[in-house]
Design an enzyme around this catalytic site. Sequence first.
Site, short mmCIF file in Angstrom:
data_model
loop_
_atom_site.label_atom_id
_atom_site.label_comp_id
_atom_site.label_asym_id
_atom_site.label_seq_id
_atom_site.Cartn_x
_atom_site.Cartn_y
_atom_site.Cartn_z
N ASP A 30 47.11 -23.13 -19.84
CA ASP A 30 48.56 -23.17 -19.93
C ASP A 30 48.97 -22.75 -21.33
OD1 ASP A 30 51.21 -23.57 -19.16
OD2 ASP A 30 50.98 -25.70 -18.74
N GLY A 31 50.24 -22.54 -21.52
CA GLY A 31 50.77 -22.17 -22.82
C GLY A 31 51.18 -23.39 -23.61
N LYS A 43 54.37 -29.33 -26.10
CA LYS A 43 54.66 -28.69 -24.83
C LYS A 43 55.88 -29.36 -24.24
CE LYS A 43 51.26 -27.88 -22.00
NZ LYS A 43 51.69 -26.49 -21.76
N GLY A 44 56.53 -28.69 -23.32
CA GLY A 44 57.67 -29.28 -22.63
C GLY A 44 58.95 -28.51 -22.79
N GLY A 45 58.89 -27.33 -23.40
CA GLY A 45 60.08 -26.50 -23.51
C GLY A 45 60.64 -26.13 -22.14
N GLU A 52 52.46 -31.53 -16.77
CA GLU A 52 51.44 -30.83 -17.55
C GLU A 52 50.42 -31.82 -18.13
OE1 GLU A 52 54.00 -26.98 -19.09
OE2 GLU A 52 54.13 -28.85 -20.23
#
Length: 167
Positions: A30-31, A43-45, A52
């Site tokens: 993942d990014g 993460k979480g944008g 995730e």
Amino acid sequence: SSARTTERLLSRGIPVLDPNSVQSLPVYIDGADEIDHQGHMIKGGGAALTREKIIADLAERFVCIADQTKLVHRLGNFPLPLEVIAMASGRRLQALGGTPSLREGVLTDNGNPIIDVRGLAIDDPVAMEAEINQWPGVVTVGLFGRHRARLCLLGTVQGVRTLTFGD
């Protein structure tokens, strides 16, 4: 890791497993919105941070794919997202030096709002993640300290750079 991703995969005939039916995954790719030189991430944008984190917890190895603008020396330039129960307050975040604000018009796939925190300098992502996750009303925080990346494929103008982080 999100309802939208699940829908896209299913529409293309790719089977999707329920995380409750899986004991572990060999790898999760993942990014990240930010990644530091130890593999800790924000993460979480895209508002899927809880899902995730559930997938990351199942994975034996997290591989992050990001471009060079996401690599930072210290996390905190990107606003830190928290998935919260609607009545949760961001007042504790101010004590950490951040400015919390509700992400207007956004609910997670779980139906919860997101509070974004700007202005943090995150020196110890693992400790901050553990602390915030204990606060009443927080579903999860978008810090991936405990579930950090073990490998990052970083897109640069010179090509892909591979970063590895110790276990």
